[in-house]
Design a protein around this motif. Sequence first.
Motif, PDB file in Angstrom:
ATOM      1  N   PRO A  11     -44.761  11.268   6.237  1.00 56.51           N
ATOM      2  CA  PRO A  11     -44.000  11.711   4.970  1.00 56.51           C
ATOM      3  C   PRO A  11     -42.584  11.072   5.193  1.00 56.51           C
ATOM      4  N   THR A  12     -41.896  10.434   4.227  1.00 63.21           N
ATOM      5  CA  THR A  12     -40.618   9.778   3.865  1.00 63.21           C
ATOM      6  C   THR A  12     -39.750  10.611   3.310  1.00 63.21           C
ATOM      7  N   SER A  13     -40.022  11.850   3.306  1.00 68.75           N
ATOM      8  CA  SER A  13     -38.807  12.734   2.831  1.00 68.75           C
ATOM      9  C   SER A  13     -39.041  14.129   3.576  1.00 68.75           C
ATOM     10  N   GLY A  14     -37.776  14.954   3.439  1.00 69.84           N
ATOM     11  CA  GLY A  14     -37.897  16.214   4.062  1.00 69.84           C
ATOM     12  C   GLY A  14     -37.064  15.936   5.152  1.00 69.84           C
ATOM     13  N   MET A  15     -36.757  17.084   5.933  1.00 73.02           N
ATOM     14  CA  MET A  15     -35.821  17.238   7.212  1.00 73.02           C
ATOM     15  C   MET A  15     -36.724  16.332   8.433  1.00 73.02           C
ATOM     16  N   ALA A  16     -37.931  16.386   8.394  1.00 76.58           N
ATOM     17  CA  ALA A  16     -38.459  15.852   9.689  1.00 76.58           C
ATOM     18  C   ALA A  16     -37.985  14.069   9.527  1.00 76.58           C
ATOM     19  N   TRP A  17     -38.128  13.564   8.567  1.00 80.33           N
ATOM     20  CA  TRP A  17     -38.009  12.381   8.235  1.00 80.33           C
ATOM     21  C   TRP A  17     -36.307  12.232   8.432  1.00 80.33           C
ATOM     22  N   ARG A  18     -35.650  12.868   7.767  1.00 85.16           N
ATOM     23  CA  ARG A  18     -34.192  12.570   7.912  1.00 85.16           C
ATOM     24  C   ARG A  18     -33.515  12.670   9.164  1.00 85.16           C
ATOM     25  N   ARG A  19     -34.000  13.904  10.129  1.00 86.51           N
ATOM     26  CA  ARG A  19     -33.518  14.028  11.309  1.00 86.51           C
ATOM     27  C   ARG A  19     -34.413  13.506  12.397  1.00 86.51           C
ATOM     28  N   PHE A  20     -35.224  13.037  12.444  1.00 86.13           N
ATOM     29  CA  PHE A  20     -36.124  12.506  13.312  1.00 86.13           C
ATOM     30  C   PHE A  20     -36.664  11.125  13.292  1.00 86.13           C
ATOM     31  N   TRP A  21     -37.703  11.150  12.203  1.00 84.18           N
ATOM     32  CA  TRP A  21     -38.336   9.725  12.295  1.00 84.18           C
ATOM     33  C   TRP A  21     -37.149   8.546  11.821  1.00 84.18           C
ATOM     34  N   LYS A  22     -36.522   8.929  10.793  1.00 81.04           N
ATOM     35  CA  LYS A  22     -35.751   7.761  10.307  1.00 81.04           C
ATOM     36  C   LYS A  22     -34.630   7.280  11.357  1.00 81.04           C
ATOM     37  N   PRO A  23     -33.804   8.121  12.045  1.00 80.62           N
ATOM     38  CA  PRO A  23     -32.891   7.888  12.920  1.00 80.62           C
ATOM     39  C   PRO A  23     -33.646   7.292  14.067  1.00 80.62           C
ATOM     40  N   PHE A  24     -34.708   7.755  14.565  1.00 74.44           N
ATOM     41  CA  PHE A  24     -35.501   7.078  15.709  1.00 74.44           C
ATOM     42  C   PHE A  24     -35.797   5.832  15.561  1.00 74.44           C
ATOM     43  N   LEU A  25     -36.571   5.561  14.573  1.00 76.67           N
ATOM     44  CA  LEU A  25     -37.195   4.282  14.013  1.00 76.67           C
ATOM     45  C   LEU A  25     -36.107   3.118  13.664  1.00 76.67           C
ATOM     46  N   SER A  26     -34.944   3.551  13.003  1.00 75.44           N
ATOM     47  CA  SER A  26     -33.956   2.740  12.534  1.00 75.44           C
ATOM     48  C   SER A  26     -33.454   2.317  13.988  1.00 75.44           C
ATOM     49  N   ALA A  27     -33.221   3.168  14.843  1.00 74.47           N
ATOM     50  CA  ALA A  27     -32.581   2.538  16.161  1.00 74.47           C
ATOM     51  C   ALA A  27     -33.381   1.667  16.776  1.00 74.47           C
ATOM     52  N   VAL A  28     -34.753   1.866  16.938  1.00 70.44           N
ATOM     53  CA  VAL A  28     -35.607   1.213  17.844  1.00 70.44           C
ATOM     54  C   VAL A  28     -36.080  -0.244  17.069  1.00 70.44           C
ATOM     55  N   PHE A  29     -36.106  -0.198  15.887  1.00 66.81           N
ATOM     56  CA  PHE A  29     -36.728  -1.209  15.213  1.00 66.81           C
ATOM     57  C   PHE A  29     -35.642  -2.221  14.115  1.00 66.81           C
ATOM     58  N   ASN A  30     -34.495  -1.596  13.993  1.00 69.25           N
ATOM     59  CA  ASN A  30     -33.483  -1.972  13.200  1.00 69.25           C
ATOM     60  C   ASN A  30     -34.123  -2.627  11.982  1.00 69.25           C
ATOM     61  N   ALA A  31     -34.743  -1.496  11.262  1.00 71.40           N
ATOM     62  CA  ALA A  31     -35.508  -1.977   9.797  1.00 71.40           C
ATOM     63  C   ALA A  31     -35.477  -0.716   9.156  1.00 71.40           C
ATOM     64  N   ASP A  32     -35.934  -0.990   7.879  1.00 68.73           N
ATOM     65  CA  ASP A  32     -36.474   0.002   7.147  1.00 68.73           C
ATOM     66  C   ASP A  32     -37.566   0.778   7.714  1.00 68.73           C
ATOM     67  N   PRO A  33     -37.358   2.043   8.180  1.00 67.13           N
ATOM     68  CA  PRO A  33     -38.222   2.814   8.924  1.00 67.13           C
ATOM     69  C   PRO A  33     -39.834   2.840   8.169  1.00 67.13           C
ATOM     70  N   ALA A  34     -39.668   3.023   6.939  1.00 67.94           N
ATOM     71  CA  ALA A  34     -40.983   3.143   6.200  1.00 67.94           C
ATOM     72  C   ALA A  34     -41.810   2.016   6.225  1.00 67.94           C
ATOM     73  N   GLY A  35     -41.316   0.892   6.267  1.00 68.92           N
ATOM     74  CA  GLY A  35     -42.097  -0.177   6.342  1.00 68.92           C
ATOM     75  C   GLY A  35     -42.537  -0.917   7.891  1.00 68.92           C
ATOM     76  N   VAL A  36     -41.936  -0.114   8.839  1.00 61.63           N
ATOM     77  CA  VAL A  36     -42.421  -0.665  10.223  1.00 61.63           C
ATOM     78  C   VAL A  36     -43.680  -0.516  10.516  1.00 61.63           C
ATOM     79  N   SER A  37     -44.056  -1.303  11.355  1.00 61.95           N
ATOM     80  CA  SER A  37     -45.674  -1.404  11.617  1.00 61.95           C
ATOM     81  C   SER A  37     -45.875   0.057  12.470  1.00 61.95           C
ATOM     82  N   ALA A  38     -46.967   0.802  11.924  1.00 64.78           N
ATOM     83  CA  ALA A  38     -47.225   2.152  12.538  1.00 64.78           C
ATOM     84  C   ALA A  38     -47.679   2.276  13.940  1.00 64.78           C
ATOM     85  N   PRO A  39     -48.593   1.100  14.497  1.00 66.13           N
ATOM     86  CA  PRO A  39     -49.256   1.052  15.596  1.00 66.13           C
ATOM     87  C   PRO A  39     -47.999   0.866  16.736  1.00 66.13           C
ATOM     88  N   HIS A  40     -47.051  -0.092  16.281  1.00 68.16           N
ATOM     89  CA  HIS A  40     -46.117  -0.625  17.229  1.00 68.16           C
ATOM     90  C   HIS A  40     -45.064   0.587  17.418  1.00 68.16           C
TER      91      HIS A  40
END
Length: 418
Positions: free
Chosen positions: A146-175
């Motif tokens: 889910p791309t809303s809520g605190m889990a997205w804001r405080r964990f998935w979004k910063p984690f994935l933005s840092a690793v992939f330098n991209a819009d986290p929602a569009g990142v390849s899930a297997p990678h």
Amino acid sequence: MAPTVNVIGAGLAGLAAAWKLVEAGYRVRLFEAAGHAGGRCRSLPDQRFGTAIDNGSHLLFAINRDTLSFLRGVGAPSTSLVPCDGTPFFDVGDGVRWRISPGGESALWMLGRGLKVPGVSRLCLLGQGAKLLSAKAGATVGERVPTSGMAWRRFWKPFLSAVFNADPAGVSAPHAAEVLRRLAFAGAAGGRPLQAARPWSEIVAEPALAYLRSRGADVRLGSPLLALDRGEGRVRRLVFRRGSVDCGGEGVVLAIPNAAAHRLCPDVVPAIPSAPIVNLHFRTEADHGLGFCGVVGGVADWVFWRGGVVSVTIAGGAPEAEAEPDALARRVWAEARRVLPRPVPEAPPAWHRIVEKRATSAATPEAFSLRPPARTPHPNLVLAGDWTDTGLPSTIEGAVRSGFRAAEVLAGISVFRG
């Protein structure tokens, strides 16, 4: 006489390939278009700052074994990388701070305090992580988490933005799942961050070039490659601005950025979409020591400090790359000063902005599907770069791994005459 390999590009991928080849007994010629080595891990002298500033700020992790092996091999200073006690975060919306701290030697650390994110239940994070780990090829993160809520804001979004330098929602899930698996499942043995205590050129380029030269490598800086002359199924000649090199009986590692490699041989190297990174460096009067912090809910993604230099990274910063520089500097400084360990003035100090419009390859499933392997149709030509198919995003570890793989492919096939 040992066979010769020509390595084109002295960024991380090219340096790693050259080191691996020298260690295996090959003669190496290393060509670099710029007057310096290091690629994205280079440092720039700044007279106003009185010190070198990094082209961009980077974090390594203990799990980055290929990179750490390479740095040890070329004799990088042992004090270059400082282990940190987890990864701190700050939410600019409500001023909440927290730290993710892998511990132990297994994934069990996630059941303890090391994975405590304010406003987010551990059960929620583990459940969403399980969905990500089960993703099939072609899926995006946004289709699994889910791309809303605190889990997205405080964990998935910063984690994935840092690793992939991209819009986290569009990142390849297997990678994304592979990176999560590598960082999380090894505990502190893999997930502990390592921060650079010196300018990156002192950690990578300078020791690598010194080591290669000491082993007889022919290093030629300021040598841009203009053309690959191909014939009879091989690369026959390398054409440089100041002459050419016959290489029909030699190996070639093409370790340059994707756009440049595509221009040279579009039938071998596909054009892969790229993403920018914006870095702003500030020179303060105070010595802040060494540290970093992830920023949530702001323009900045990461703030690093080393001595009096404060560096702000904006990942996937396409709008910020076009923003008015003074306004951007004021905005990110207002965020940075809230996480620094020492008080600083409200007005931004002297600053230096660096924009890399093609800093990394895009991280969508479609972009990952375009990434070519090291091996090419020409037996004496192999590819290296964080844009090749390494199974990793465009990171330091991905670049080094690609260099290792290119060297291993050349060593494993008959590329030399006879």
